[in-house]
Design a protein around this motif. Structure first.
Motif, short mmCIF file in Angstrom:
data_model
loop_
_atom_site.label_atom_id
_atom_site.label_comp_id
_atom_site.label_asym_id
_atom_site.label_seq_id
_atom_site.Cartn_x
_atom_site.Cartn_y
_atom_site.Cartn_z
N ASP A 233 3.33 13.58 -1.63
CA ASP A 233 2.33 12.52 -1.55
C ASP A 233 1.19 12.89 -2.51
O ASP A 233 0.40 13.80 -2.23
N GLU B 159 0.85 -1.18 0.00
CA GLU B 159 0.00 0.00 0.00
C GLU B 159 0.90 1.25 0.00
O GLU B 159 2.10 1.17 0.31
N THR C 234 2.04 12.25 10.09
CA THR C 234 2.78 10.97 10.02
C THR C 234 4.18 11.19 9.45
O THR C 234 5.16 10.62 9.96
N TRP D 178 7.99 10.22 11.04
CA TRP D 178 9.05 9.41 10.39
C TRP D 178 10.34 10.21 10.30
O TRP D 178 11.42 9.70 10.55
N TYR E 242 -1.78 13.00 7.09
CA TYR E 242 -0.57 12.37 6.54
C TYR E 242 0.67 13.20 6.85
O TYR E 242 1.74 12.64 7.14
N LEU F 132 5.86 5.79 0.76
CA LEU F 132 5.86 7.04 1.52
C LEU F 132 6.91 6.96 2.64
O LEU F 132 7.73 7.84 2.81
N GLU F 133 6.88 5.85 3.39
CA GLU F 133 7.85 5.69 4.47
C GLU F 133 9.25 5.39 3.91
O GLU F 133 10.25 5.96 4.38
N LEU G 238 1.63 3.58 1.87
CA LEU G 238 2.47 3.91 3.01
C LEU G 238 3.88 3.34 2.87
O LEU G 238 4.83 3.87 3.43
#
Ligand SMILES: *Cc1c(COP(=O)(O)O)cnc(C)c1O
Length: 366
Positions: free
Chosen positions: A142, A39, A69, A73, A66, A44-45, A41
């Motif tokens: 994103d 997915e 989040t 990170w 988001y 993104l991570e 994420l």
């Protein structure tokens, strides 16, 4: 007995590469595109952990959940994080980004969410990109909730890491996602001792074992069903035409906004300015005394298939989300959603103009 989801031939490397090329065409990018097996994420991570670390000075723009989040990170990687939070009823402006750079010229990383399905706003990425590039910072975007709903142009905007998923306006699967990576971003990763390697989060692994190796041998068995679904979704967008798909979303947003205003009863667009409202989904503020999650629950009782949700967390009290994306970017989905909200409001004693809302949606669609 064969089954449509089972007994599939293995997905070949050539097939996988062709799907990557199709994603690159969708983004109009010359950059490398990596399709990651998870997915959104995951890229993104992965992209943050690959490019940020001790010494990074990150400007993290928060226009919804988001951004929060991403800040976590970034801090976890050891970066210094400057959070720029704007109220959820608005977008960030290029001036705010300029001020942040004036205050801290050493900012070398900017993270931004293009459109927020969760709060319904969209940010001026082209203008912001110009500023980020002028300061030489790395630009992380994103675009999960914008791709398919509005233009996403990583090359023209100078985006170094542009993450997309197919589950919103593309009307595709949620289980695979993609990121376009600029040369500058690859160099940052190569120079970052903390960048994940031999890890599910690693972009450098994909570069070494797949992209730079000529894309002839897949490092792992791909999520085959999801890859086939992504291919089907790209095919469907190509045959309808990306411009037409985006136009459908913009119209759905304009119609929902106009319809809600005509419905009355105190239900109002959550994002104040229409130019800052995302084409992917429209958020509405409930009138005082009406709990959004209760209103949505009542509306969904009449038709559980409607694309309605309450806002997440504390927003559940005051925010209704009309998720008019993918197959729901239609006049019918918007009409039915507003009609159900109107009925639910009326049940709670709020007087509404259902017929006015219906005509407003029709007008916006015409
Ligand atoms: C939907 C979305 C994602 C993907 O996350 P999910 O919670 O799995 O849907 C990422 N970023 C943004 C801005 C999104 O709207």
């Amino acid at each position: 007995m064969t089954h449509p989801f089972l007994d599939l031939a293995p997905l070949s490397a050539a097939h996988f590469a062709s799907i990557e090329d199709r994603v690159a065409r969708l983004l109009g990018t010359e950059q490398d595109v990596v399709i990651m097996q998870g997915e959104a994420l995951l890229p993104l991570e992965g992209a943050i952990r690959s490019t940020a670390g001790p010494g990074t000075v990150a400007l993290n723009v928060i226009t919804g959940p988001y951004g929060q989040t991403f800040g976590n990170w970034l801090r976890d990687c050891g970066a210094e994080v400057i959070d720029l939070a704007v109220p959820f009823h608005t977008a960030v402006t290029a001036d705010q980004i300029r001020e942040a750079f004036t205050e801290r010229p050493d900012i070398d990383f900017v993270s931004l969410v293009h459109a927020e399905a969760a709060t319904g706003n969209t940010n001026p990425v082209a203008e912001i990109g110009e500023m980020v590039r002028a300061h030489g910072a790395l630009f992380y975007l994103d675009a999960v909730a914008s791709i398919g709903a509005e233009p996403v142009l990583p090359d023209a905007w100078g985006v170094d890491l542009c993450v997309i998923g197919a589950q919103k306006a593309m009307g595709g699967p949620a289980g695979v996602s993609a990121v376009s990576v600029s040369e500058r971003a690859w160099s940052r990763m190569a120079a970052n001792p903390g960048a994940p390697r031999r890890s599910y989060l690693s972009l450098l692994d994909w570069k070494a074992r797949w992209t730079d190796a000529g894309r002839t041998t897949l490092p792992h068995a791909p999520a085959q069903l999801e890859m086939l679904a992504l291919e089907a979704c790209l095919e469907r967008i190509e045959s309808e035409g990306l411009t037409t798909v985006m136009h459908r979303h913009a119209t759905a947003a304009a119609a929902t906004r106009a319809g809600a205003l005509s419905l009355g009863g105190g239900l109002e667009p959550y994002v104040h300015s229409a130019t800052e409202a995302a084409p992917v989904a429209t958020t509405l503020r409930t009138p005082p005394g009406i709990i959004a999650s209760d209103l949505v629950a009542t509306a969904l009782k009449s038709n559980p298939a409607l694309p309605l949700a309450a806002g997440g967390g504390a927003l559940a009290k005051e925010m209704v989300r009309v998720n008019h994306y993918g197959v729901d970017a239609t006049a019918e989905a918007v009409q039915n959603s507003l009609a159900a909200l109107g009925t639910a409001l009326a049940e709670q004693g709020v007087s509404v103009d259902g017929e006015g809302a219906r005509r407003a949606v029709e007008g916006a669609w015409r």
